[in-house]
Design a protein around this motif. Structure first.
Motif, PDB file in Angstrom:
ATOM      1  N   ALA A  60      10.253 -26.000   9.018  1.00  0.00           N
ATOM      2  CA  ALA A  60      11.224 -26.503   8.036  1.00  0.00           C
ATOM      3  C   ALA A  60      10.663 -26.374   6.624  1.00  0.00           C
ATOM      4  O   ALA A  60      10.733 -27.292   5.821  1.00  0.00           O
ATOM      5  N   LEU A  61      10.098 -25.210   6.315  1.00  0.00           N
ATOM      6  CA  LEU A  61       9.481 -24.985   5.007  1.00  0.00           C
ATOM      7  C   LEU A  61      10.315 -23.974   4.227  1.00  0.00           C
ATOM      8  O   LEU A  61      10.662 -22.901   4.742  1.00  0.00           O
ATOM      9  N   ASP A  74      15.372 -30.754   5.856  1.00  0.00           N
ATOM     10  CA  ASP A  74      16.654 -30.188   6.273  1.00  0.00           C
ATOM     11  C   ASP A  74      17.316 -29.489   5.090  1.00  0.00           C
ATOM     12  O   ASP A  74      18.142 -30.070   4.377  1.00  0.00           O
ATOM     13  N   PHE A  75      16.979 -28.229   4.891  1.00  0.00           N
ATOM     14  CA  PHE A  75      17.610 -27.384   3.875  1.00  0.00           C
ATOM     15  C   PHE A  75      18.325 -26.216   4.550  1.00  0.00           C
ATOM     16  O   PHE A  75      18.346 -25.102   4.028  1.00  0.00           O
ATOM     17  N   PHE A  76      18.928 -26.488   5.709  1.00  0.00           N
ATOM     18  CA  PHE A  76      19.552 -25.431   6.501  1.00  0.00           C
ATOM     19  C   PHE A  76      21.042 -25.273   6.207  1.00  0.00           C
ATOM     20  O   PHE A  76      21.672 -24.365   6.754  1.00  0.00           O
ATOM     21  N   ARG A 132      18.714 -30.075  13.886  1.00  0.00           N
ATOM     22  CA  ARG A 132      18.001 -29.988  12.624  1.00  0.00           C
ATOM     23  C   ARG A 132      17.021 -31.142  12.474  1.00  0.00           C
ATOM     24  O   ARG A 132      17.148 -32.156  13.173  1.00  0.00           O
ATOM     25  N   PRO A 133      16.054 -31.023  11.584  1.00  0.00           N
ATOM     26  CA  PRO A 133      15.045 -32.083  11.460  1.00  0.00           C
ATOM     27  C   PRO A 133      15.646 -33.361  10.894  1.00  0.00           C
ATOM     28  O   PRO A 133      16.619 -33.321  10.131  1.00  0.00           O
ATOM     29  N   VAL A 169      11.619 -32.842  16.459  1.00  0.00           N
ATOM     30  CA  VAL A 169      12.058 -34.013  15.684  1.00  0.00           C
ATOM     31  C   VAL A 169      10.903 -34.831  15.134  1.00  0.00           C
ATOM     32  O   VAL A 169      11.120 -35.742  14.340  1.00  0.00           O
ATOM     33  N   ASN A 170       9.671 -34.520  15.527  1.00  0.00           N
ATOM     34  CA  ASN A 170       8.523 -35.315  15.095  1.00  0.00           C
ATOM     35  C   ASN A 170       8.041 -34.802  13.743  1.00  0.00           C
ATOM     36  O   ASN A 170       7.205 -33.903  13.644  1.00  0.00           O
ATOM     37  N   ALA A 171       8.591 -35.381  12.667  1.00  0.00           N
ATOM     38  CA  ALA A 171       8.249 -34.943  11.311  1.00  0.00           C
ATOM     39  C   ALA A 171       7.128 -35.781  10.710  1.00  0.00           C
ATOM     40  O   ALA A 171       6.267 -35.245  10.011  1.00  0.00           O
ATOM     41  N   LEU A 172       7.139 -37.095  10.950  1.00  0.00           N
ATOM     42  CA  LEU A 172       6.158 -37.994  10.351  1.00  0.00           C
ATOM     43  C   LEU A 172       5.323 -38.653  11.430  1.00  0.00           C
ATOM     44  O   LEU A 172       5.780 -38.852  12.561  1.00  0.00           O
ATOM     45  N   SER A 173       4.112 -38.997  11.040  1.00  0.00           N
ATOM     46  CA  SER A 173       3.204 -39.685  11.951  1.00  0.00           C
ATOM     47  C   SER A 173       2.422 -40.725  11.161  1.00  0.00           C
ATOM     48  O   SER A 173       2.044 -40.475  10.007  1.00  0.00           O
TER      49      SER A 173
END
Length: 348
Positions: A60-61, A74-76, A132-133, A169-173
């Protein structure tokens, strides 16, 4: 990064080129936050608690060349494309050069399978075939809860794309749980491609900084900010006075600014064990006196023995010539008989 010139009110500053590190080795990317305007100007501090998963960036870059920035998330939507957002693998430096980050990973895996599957992954998210994320931490928590209840955590998002639902879906940790996280750089996209290279994954290591180091780090940050403020003030004076260099032949303005002092932070973590003591030197051999042997002149070599010459070869007697062939008598000619006289007709 290529060498470049950066404009300042006092003139251009040359920044030499350098090789940057891969994305997973540039430190941690903390999650962005929105600060309420009521907190501006108050004694308010923020300690990051969440980091962006490095593997999430690859899926997602985006780049926005007109703004000279990278974006993730999410820039899709097609609207973002019209506003200048492009996936990082479609960004070109100049007319035909790939983005330096993408060129590195494209070469790292050594095949076209990783790039092809990465493009399919972005295309599936754009079309809506792949989720999408999430845009917020709350959306991520809801998505993770759903796939956990459905028991589809380790199920691939697509039969042709080797990425699981939890990776999608795992964007943050949380910062406290990012220790020993394996960064794959989405190497699974190249797993089944022929000719791909086996790449060793990077593992993130995080440790707690002692309070003494935290104090030294805050002091260094404060000095750096003060130096930046002084520079901005001096540049503003140059602009207000109308003495900023404009033409290429104009001389740059020299401004004296005391740079911040570099504070050497002590190494974090437990101290390494001292090196082992070197082994003792070996004992020298004991000295033993021996009498000097008498010198004897070398004996001359014996003359070579005379060898009798070999006897001459024996001569064989001449061979007798073979007997002449027997004479053959000429064959006798055949005898000729005298011709017989014929009697005329009518004579008896």
């Amino acid at each position: 990064m290529p060498a470049t010139y950066i404009w300042t009110p006092a003139g251009y500053v040359f920044v030499d080129g350098y090789w940057d590190r891969p994305l997973e080795r540039r430190g941690l990317l903390f999650a962005p936050i929105r600060v309420a305007s009521a907190l501006f100007g108050t004694e308010w501090t923020y300690v990051p608690r969440y980091v962006v998963q490095p593997d999430f960036l690859f899926g997602a870059l985006f780049a926005r060349p007109s703004y000279y920035h990278y974006y993730f998330g999410d820039f899709f939507e097609p609207d973002y494309e019209t506003r200048g957002f492009v996936p990082w693998f479609d960004y070109r430096v100049g007319k035909g050069s790939y983005d330096s980050n993408f060129a590195y990973y494209r070469h790292r895996y050594g095949d076209q399978g990783w790039e092809r599957n990465l493009r399919d992954y972005y295309g599936g998210r754009t079309k809506g075939d792949i989720p999408r994320p999430p845009r917020t931490l709350e959306q991520q928590t809801t998505a993770v809860t759903k796939i956990t209840n459905d028991k589809t955590v380790n199920v691939n998002v697509n039969k042709n794309i080797n990425i699981t639902n939890i990776q999608n879906v795992n964007a943050l940790s949380p910062v406290a749980k990012v220790h020993n996280t394996t960064v794959t750089s989405l190497s699974s996209l190249s797993k089944d491609a022929t000719g791909g290279k086996k790449v060793e994954n990077h593992v993130l290591k995080v440790e707690t900084m002692p309070k003494e180091q935290q104090a030294e780090a805050r002091k260094a940050v404060t000095q750096s900010r003060e130096a930046a403020q002084r520079r901005q003030q001096e540049e503003a004076k140059i602009l207000a006075g109308g003495t900023a260099p404009v033409k290429p032949a104009d001389q740059p303005k020299a401004v004296k600014i005391t740079p911040p002092k570099t504070i050497a932070l002590p190494p974090s973590g437990p101290k390494p064990p001292p090196p082992p003591a070197p082994p003792p030197p070996p004992k020298p051999p004991a000295h033993v006196e021996k009498p000097i042997p008498q010198h004897e002149p070398p004996k001359p070599p014996a003359p070579p023995k005379q060898v009798a010459p070999p006897p001459p070869p024996k001569k064989e007697p001449p061979k007798e010539p073979p007997p002449p062939p027997p004479k053959k008598e000429p064959p006798t000619p055949p005898k000729k008989e005298p011709p017989t006289k014929e009697k005329p007709d009518g004579l008896m």
